[in-house]
Design an enzyme around this catalytic site. Structure first.
Site, PDB file in Angstrom:
ATOM      1  N   GLY A  89      -6.116  -0.067   1.795  1.00 14.88           N
ATOM      2  CA  GLY A  89      -5.322   0.192   0.776  1.00 14.88           C
ATOM      3  C   GLY A  89      -5.625   0.481  -0.588  1.00 14.88           C
ATOM      4  N   SER A  90      -6.835   0.084  -0.702  1.00 15.88           N
ATOM      5  CA  SER A  90      -7.591   0.193  -2.286  1.00 15.88           C
ATOM      6  C   SER A  90      -7.857   1.798  -2.440  1.00 15.88           C
ATOM      7  CB  SER A  90      -8.953  -0.390  -2.423  1.00 15.88           C
ATOM      8  OG  SER A  90      -8.759  -1.624  -2.020  1.00 15.88           O
TER       9      SER A  90
ATOM     10  N   SER B 165     -11.700  -0.996  -5.402  1.00 15.78           N
ATOM     11  CA  SER B 165     -11.732  -2.310  -4.194  1.00 15.78           C
ATOM     12  C   SER B 165     -11.033  -3.292  -4.929  1.00 15.78           C
ATOM     13  CB  SER B 165     -13.145  -2.759  -4.141  1.00 15.78           C
ATOM     14  OG  SER B 165     -13.257  -3.833  -3.329  1.00 15.78           O
TER      15      SER B 165
ATOM     16  N   SER C 260     -10.392  -6.333  -3.446  1.00 19.57           N
ATOM     17  CA  SER C 260     -11.244  -7.511  -3.525  1.00 19.57           C
ATOM     18  C   SER C 260     -12.268  -7.417  -4.486  1.00 19.57           C
ATOM     19  CB  SER C 260     -11.390  -7.822  -2.022  1.00 19.57           C
ATOM     20  OG  SER C 260     -12.458  -7.044  -1.622  1.00 19.57           O
TER      21      SER C 260
ATOM     22  N   THR D  12     -15.730  -4.885  -0.988  1.00 22.88           N
ATOM     23  CA  THR D  12     -15.800  -3.734  -0.009  1.00 22.88           C
ATOM     24  C   THR D  12     -17.278  -3.039   0.068  1.00 22.88           C
ATOM     25  OG1 THR D  12     -13.367  -3.362  -0.510  1.00 22.88           O
ATOM     26  CG2 THR D  12     -14.502  -1.654   1.024  1.00 22.88           C
TER      27      THR D  12
ATOM     28  N   ARG E 215      -2.998  -3.296   0.664  1.00 24.92           N
ATOM     29  CA  ARG E 215      -1.879  -2.223   0.926  1.00 24.92           C
ATOM     30  C   ARG E 215      -0.718  -2.574   0.317  1.00 24.92           C
ATOM     31  NH1 ARG E 215      -2.572  -5.958   5.213  1.00 24.92           N
ATOM     32  NH2 ARG E 215      -0.523  -7.005   6.076  1.00 24.92           N
TER      33      ARG E 215
ATOM     34  N   GLU F   9      -0.818  -1.563   9.807  1.00 26.17           N
ATOM     35  CA  GLU F   9      -1.103  -3.100   9.467  1.00 26.17           C
ATOM     36  C   GLU F   9      -0.003  -3.802   9.242  1.00 26.17           C
ATOM     37  OE1 GLU F   9      -4.255  -3.235   6.342  1.00 26.17           O
ATOM     38  OE2 GLU F   9      -3.711  -1.253   5.827  1.00 26.17           O
TER      39      GLU F   9
ATOM     40  N   HIS G 206      -1.213  25.262  14.426  1.00 24.03           N
ATOM     41  CA  HIS G 206      -2.302  26.063  15.010  1.00 24.03           C
ATOM     42  C   HIS G 206      -3.056  25.018  16.141  1.00 24.03           C
ATOM     43  CE1 HIS G 206      -2.279  29.255  11.964  1.00 24.03           C
ATOM     44  NE2 HIS G 206      -1.429  28.302  11.301  1.00 24.03           N
TER      45      HIS G 206
ATOM     46  N   LYS H 136     -15.138  -7.539  10.085  1.00 17.48           N
ATOM     47  CA  LYS H 136     -15.736  -7.851   8.815  1.00 17.48           C
ATOM     48  C   LYS H 136     -16.771  -9.032   9.261  1.00 17.48           C
ATOM     49  CE  LYS H 136     -12.410  -6.413   5.241  1.00 17.48           C
ATOM     50  NZ  LYS H 136     -11.352  -6.629   4.092  1.00 17.48           N
TER      51      LYS H 136
END
Length: 351
Positions: A59-60, A101, A103, A106, A153, A235, A251, A345
């Site tokens: 989301g960032s 970021s 938070s 990241t 997000r 998400e 294509h 994480k």
């Protein structure tokens, strides 16, 4: 028993963190982000940068795709979105790198920050705090601090508007019609909220429920928005979805459909995201593709709104946000939780 999407209590029953409310308040979030950007310190450059990059994940980084689309349309510099640990080698002195970021922690973005620093690029951090803010302040780089406390997000406006505004001040973009775009978001919020009659976002969510969404952008920037839809459905609704864009899909992917009915998928539902002003060639591509796939895929269309590209980008993406929230309720999931990402994480922290 069918889920009543016309009842707010029912829609929010599995939404304790208020994701629906965050979506509904997106216009005001964007306004707040613009005020923050106008009061933030800017990166100083001696000349117009040759390359502008945004480094971020999830989301960032989503806002970077919107800025890229605007830069591709009428910008004065190359714009790249870096979703990785590594900064492209060609970025260096004279270029600008936004490290985004939400938070501030990241790991991929922190890695790119260090590389941008070594490369001599101008750096600006966009974050709610964390290690990224600390690093930027220690190095004397400008920091745009945005309010924290919500999923990245859902913070698209907070992470995108400052970058877009600063790009206008760097003179790689002309001034943007922010207020017109934000007013359009307010109008759409009323049209797509739970209580709105004939809500098209609910209808599309019902069509996608239990099926495999195939999201096609009718052009390059429309494809970027299709990717945003995919990530929101992933998400928020905890549901697989796939995206591509015209003309590239004609294509290759068009042939991937030849045996699609043998893969065990109960039903494919396509959503074509369009500007409404596509060329006759592009319209014909969509028309023929849908005709070829009519026996295996049911198609729906969503058209962008607004006069400016900024309005059209935001309006098309915003519709998808509502679809993902209604789809989450139909799937009986909390749109806020990201348990699998948190497990990953935790494991990465041990490496």
């Amino acid at each position: 028993m069918p889920i009543n999407l016309d009842d707010r209590a029912v829609v929010t029953e599995l939404d304790p963190k208020g994701m629906l409310g965050l979506v509904e308040a997106f216009g005001d979030q964007c306004r707040n982000a613009l005020l923050i950007a106008q009061q933030s310190e800017m990166p100083t450059t001696e000349s117009i940068p040759g390359v502008v990059a945004l480094a971020g994940m999830g989301g960032s980084a989503a806002g970077g795709d919107f800025v890229r689309a605007l830069m591709d349309d009428h910008g004065g510099a190359a714009f790249v979105v870096v979703r990785d640990y590594h900064l492209p080698n060609y970025i260096g002195v004279g270029d600008v790198v936004f490290c985004a970021s939400y938070s501030g922690n990241t790991e991929e973005t922190l890695s790119v920050y260090e590389q941008a620093k070594k490369a001599g690029a101008k750096i600006m951090a966009v974050t709610s705090g964390g290690r990224l803010a600390e690093m930027a302040r220690e190095d004397g780089n400008p920091v745009c601090i945005v309010p924290g406390g919500q999923p990245p997000r859902s913070a698209l406006g907070l992470m995108m508007v400052p970058v877009l505004y600063i790009c206008t001040k760097l003179k790689v973009l002309h001034d943007q019609p922010f207020e017109d775009a934000f007013a359009l978001l307010d109008t759409m919020a009323k049209e797509l909220t739970v209580e709105a009659a004939g809500n098209p976002a609910k209808k599309l969510a019902l069509a996608l429920h239990g099926n495999l969404p195939i999201l096609y952008g009718l052009g390059t920037w429309q494809g970027l928005i299709a990717n945003r839809w995919r990530s929101q459905i992933n998400e928020n609704a905890k549901q697989l979805a796939f995206f591509n864009s015209y003309p590239e899909l004609n294509h290759n992917e068009i042939l991937g459909w030849v045996n699609a009915d043998k893969l065990g998928v109960s039903k494919y539902v396509g959503v074509v995201l369009q500007d409404g002003t596509e060329s006759d060639k592009m319209k014909k591509r969509a028309e023929v593709t849908e005709r070829l796939l009519k026996d295996v895929c049911e198609f729906h269309h969503v058209t962008a709104r607004g006069e400016s590209l900024l309005e059209r980008l935001l309006s098309l993406a915003y519709f998808g946000d509502f679809v993902s929230i209604y789809l989450a309720r139909l799937n009986n999931v909390d749109p806020e939780t990201i348990e699998s990402i948190n497990v990953l994480k935790d494991e990465l922290a041990k490496v």
